[in-house]
Design an enzyme around this catalytic site. Structure first.
Site, mmCIF file in Angstrom:
data_model
loop_
_atom_site.group_PDB
_atom_site.id
_atom_site.type_symbol
_atom_site.label_atom_id
_atom_site.label_comp_id
_atom_site.label_asym_id
_atom_site.label_seq_id
_atom_site.Cartn_x
_atom_site.Cartn_y
_atom_site.Cartn_z
ATOM 1 C CE1 TYR A 78 70.981 62.456 39.257
ATOM 2 C CE2 TYR A 78 72.792 63.279 37.928
ATOM 3 C CZ TYR A 78 72.325 62.478 38.945
ATOM 4 O OH TYR A 78 73.202 61.698 39.659
ATOM 5 C CG HIS A 99 70.795 56.481 39.025
ATOM 6 N ND1 HIS A 99 70.359 57.661 38.467
ATOM 7 C CD2 HIS A 99 71.464 56.845 40.139
ATOM 8 C CE1 HIS A 99 70.751 58.674 39.217
ATOM 9 N NE2 HIS A 99 71.423 58.201 40.236
#
Length: 321
Positions: free
Chosen positions: A60, A118
């Site tokens: 992010y 992830h």
């Protein structure tokens, strides 16, 4: 007590118990695509308002701001559940602890409550988040997810990670992990909303004792998700139920409440102070409410993982928009 105050207290009080007895907050703040220079205030606002789960990830690119927001909130670290995720460029076993150290440094924390793989996709190991060759093609690397998982298990021994888990795994890849796991995944985070309920897959996790967290609970509300179908939270069924619950209840409230009522924690994202606060409500929905929502015939997966060299969602409930 007003209805809105009751819904707020519901959101504060709802937790789910993990296999080891730990309790994860039912409603948290997502930070994916939170804009630069806005993430810190979003996290600070959320924590001061009552949120106790902050969901972050290396990819992010804002973990430093997440850490600043946690620090400036004044909320004790022990009262906050912090999640982060291992990115695809650090799947080599020797890269896993280094990636964790970078995340902890950026977050300015000593430990994570939850650390997830992830994606079951391995890029070339290195600093580049999306390594490409001279022709602009992504460079992949063979790092079996079983070996990455074993490296994740070793992190538990350091005390710097308290729970490990998965994100965006299909049933085949989940089974690959379960076959080698000395420590079973505590949590699996996946896209879930009324347009993509994945009911059978969620039920399988319940039987396995693996908690499920729903991301993108508002479906195509995020502008990155181009879609030809109506906004999920504006769907007539969602709006009808929202109106039946009284003043202050929105389509977003119903989407969050649907997730929690079915036993999954949920992490809506916003950097807008008003929406951060309005999202923090939970109304236990009736069986009739749930049946009505579950009867919505639209099926759409919005996060299509276009960077993957494998069909990571193969075998799962799907939908193309």
């Amino acid at each position: 007590m007003s209805a809105e105050q009751k819904y707020f207290e519901n959101a504060q009080n709802v937790h789910f118990t993990l296999a080891d007895g730990s309790k994860i907050p039912g409603l948290g703040l997502g930070t994916w695509r939170s804009e630069p220079n806005q993430t810190k205030n979003a996290v600070k606002t959320a924590l001061q308002y009552g949120y106790r789960h902050i969901d972050a990830a290396a990819i992010y690119g804002n973990e430093d701001e997440v850490g600043d927001g946690i620090k400036e909130s004044g909320v004790p670290r022990k009262d906050i559940w912090v999640t982060s995720k291992l990115w695809c460029n650090a799947h080599a076993p020797e890269a896993v602890p280094k990636a964790l150290e970078k995340t902890l440094k950026d977050l300015k924390l000593d430990y994570l409550d939850e650390y997830l793989i992830h994606w079951p996709v391995s890029f070339k190991t290195g600093e580049d988040k999306f390594p490409k060759d001279k022709d602009g093609n992504l460079i992949y690397e063979k790092n079996p997810i079983e070996e990455t998982w074993k490296a994740m298990e070793k992190l538990l021994e350091t005390g710097k990670v308290r729970h490990i888990g998965l994100s965006n795994f299909n049933d085949t890849n989940l089974e690959r992990i379960l076959k080698v796991a000395k420590v079973k995944p505590a949590v699996h985070q996946m896209e879930l909303h009324p347009f993509l309920p994945q009911t059978e897959f969620v039920e399988k996790h319940k039987k396995l004792g693996i908690h499920v967290t729903a991301y993108s609970p508002f479906g195509n509300q995020n502008t990155i998700y181009e879609s030809k179908i109506p906004k999920l939270i504006e769907h007539e069924t969602i709006q009808k139920i929202a109106k039946s619950k009284g003043e202050g209840v929105t389509g977003a409230t119903i989407a969050v409440s649907w997730a929690i009522t079915r036993g999954t924690s949920v992490i809506p994202k916003s950097v807008n102070e008003q929406r951060i606060k309005s999202n923090f409500k939970y109304i236990p929905l009736t069986k009739e409410d749930m049946d009505e929502i579950n009867s919505i015939g639209i099926r759409a997966r919005f996060n299509q993982a276009t960077f993957s060299n494998e069909p990571v969602f193969a075998g799962l409930e799907d939908g193309r928009t």
